[in-house]
Motif scaffolding. Structure first.
Motif, PDB file in Angstrom:
ATOM      1  N   PRO A  73     -13.896   8.840  -4.848  1.00 35.93           N
ATOM      2  CA  PRO A  73     -12.577   9.488  -4.164  1.00 35.93           C
ATOM      3  C   PRO A  73     -11.176   9.480  -4.796  1.00 35.93           C
ATOM      4  O   PRO A  73     -11.017   8.307  -5.159  1.00 35.93           O
ATOM      5  CB  PRO A  73     -12.544   8.927  -2.788  1.00 35.93           C
ATOM      6  CG  PRO A  73     -13.051   7.366  -2.774  1.00 35.93           C
ATOM      7  CD  PRO A  73     -14.002   7.711  -4.083  1.00 35.93           C
ATOM      8  N   TYR A  74     -10.437  10.556  -4.650  1.00 32.65           N
ATOM      9  CA  TYR A  74      -9.333  10.540  -5.469  1.00 32.65           C
ATOM     10  C   TYR A  74      -8.071  10.662  -4.280  1.00 32.65           C
ATOM     11  O   TYR A  74      -8.220  11.841  -3.837  1.00 32.65           O
ATOM     12  CB  TYR A  74      -9.037  11.507  -6.500  1.00 32.65           C
ATOM     13  CG  TYR A  74      -7.647  11.630  -7.055  1.00 32.65           C
ATOM     14  CD1 TYR A  74      -7.636  10.661  -8.070  1.00 32.65           C
ATOM     15  CD2 TYR A  74      -6.512  12.320  -6.546  1.00 32.65           C
ATOM     16  CE1 TYR A  74      -6.225  10.624  -8.679  1.00 32.65           C
ATOM     17  CE2 TYR A  74      -5.409  12.432  -7.060  1.00 32.65           C
ATOM     18  CZ  TYR A  74      -5.038  11.537  -8.036  1.00 32.65           C
ATOM     19  OH  TYR A  74      -4.136  11.639  -8.489  1.00 32.65           O
ATOM     20  N   ARG A  75      -7.539   9.750  -4.045  1.00 30.96           N
ATOM     21  CA  ARG A  75      -6.332   9.674  -3.027  1.00 30.96           C
ATOM     22  C   ARG A  75      -5.511   8.544  -3.158  1.00 30.96           C
ATOM     23  O   ARG A  75      -5.858   7.672  -3.625  1.00 30.96           O
ATOM     24  CB  ARG A  75      -6.728   9.678  -1.322  1.00 30.96           C
ATOM     25  CG  ARG A  75      -7.262   8.698  -1.054  1.00 30.96           C
ATOM     26  CD  ARG A  75      -7.583   8.611   0.507  1.00 30.96           C
ATOM     27  NE  ARG A  75      -7.541   7.184   1.074  1.00 30.96           N
ATOM     28  CZ  ARG A  75      -6.624   6.831   2.188  1.00 30.96           C
ATOM     29  NH1 ARG A  75      -6.081   7.902   2.646  1.00 30.96           N
ATOM     30  NH2 ARG A  75      -6.781   5.651   2.550  1.00 30.96           N
ATOM     31  N   GLU A  76      -4.266   8.802  -2.797  1.00 34.16           N
ATOM     32  CA  GLU A  76      -3.219   7.861  -3.142  1.00 34.16           C
ATOM     33  C   GLU A  76      -3.476   6.815  -1.922  1.00 34.16           C
ATOM     34  O   GLU A  76      -3.575   7.019  -0.850  1.00 34.16           O
ATOM     35  CB  GLU A  76      -1.932   8.223  -2.973  1.00 34.16           C
ATOM     36  CG  GLU A  76      -0.744   7.371  -3.581  1.00 34.16           C
ATOM     37  CD  GLU A  76       0.588   8.127  -3.684  1.00 34.16           C
ATOM     38  OE1 GLU A  76       1.617   7.431  -3.351  1.00 34.16           O
ATOM     39  OE2 GLU A  76       0.583   9.235  -4.100  1.00 34.16           O
ATOM     40  N   ILE A  77      -3.564   5.416  -2.284  1.00 33.88           N
ATOM     41  CA  ILE A  77      -3.582   4.353  -1.433  1.00 33.88           C
ATOM     42  C   ILE A  77      -2.139   3.707  -1.024  1.00 33.88           C
ATOM     43  O   ILE A  77      -1.652   3.226  -2.063  1.00 33.88           O
ATOM     44  CB  ILE A  77      -4.545   3.212  -1.944  1.00 33.88           C
ATOM     45  CG1 ILE A  77      -6.232   4.079  -2.335  1.00 33.88           C
ATOM     46  CG2 ILE A  77      -4.952   2.054  -1.181  1.00 33.88           C
ATOM     47  CD1 ILE A  77      -6.853   3.059  -2.940  1.00 33.88           C
ATOM     48  N   GLU A  78      -2.123   3.704   0.142  1.00 34.77           N
ATOM     49  CA  GLU A  78      -0.543   3.121   0.495  1.00 34.77           C
ATOM     50  C   GLU A  78      -0.774   1.357   0.631  1.00 34.77           C
ATOM     51  O   GLU A  78      -2.023   1.027   0.701  1.00 34.77           O
ATOM     52  CB  GLU A  78      -0.559   3.375   2.071  1.00 34.77           C
ATOM     53  CG  GLU A  78      -0.206   5.112   2.179  1.00 34.77           C
ATOM     54  CD  GLU A  78       0.968   5.655   1.453  1.00 34.77           C
ATOM     55  OE1 GLU A  78       1.906   4.899   0.998  1.00 34.77           O
ATOM     56  OE2 GLU A  78       0.720   7.004   0.969  1.00 34.77           O
TER      57      GLU A  78
END
Length: 55
Positions: free
Chosen positions: A31-36
């Protein structure tokens, strides 16, 4: 989830060496998403508490 898929699709040789060949690697979802930072801290706390992975 990606690490679990690597364990599932990867090949195990002798003493537990894992290898992913190209045909197996193609099945793995990354998955590609920005992790907070808050998400990382929550995960760390879940590990410390030995929380269940089943929601």
């Amino acid at each position: 989830m990606t690490l679990a898929q690597c364990e599932f699709y990867g090949r195990c040789y002798g003493g537990g060496v894992r290898e992913l060949v190209p045909s197996e690697f193609k099945k793995i979802v990354v998955p590609y998403r920005e992790i907070e930072k808050a998400d990382v801290e929550r995960l760390k706390e879940m590990f410390r508490q030995r929380a269940s992975a089943i929601i």
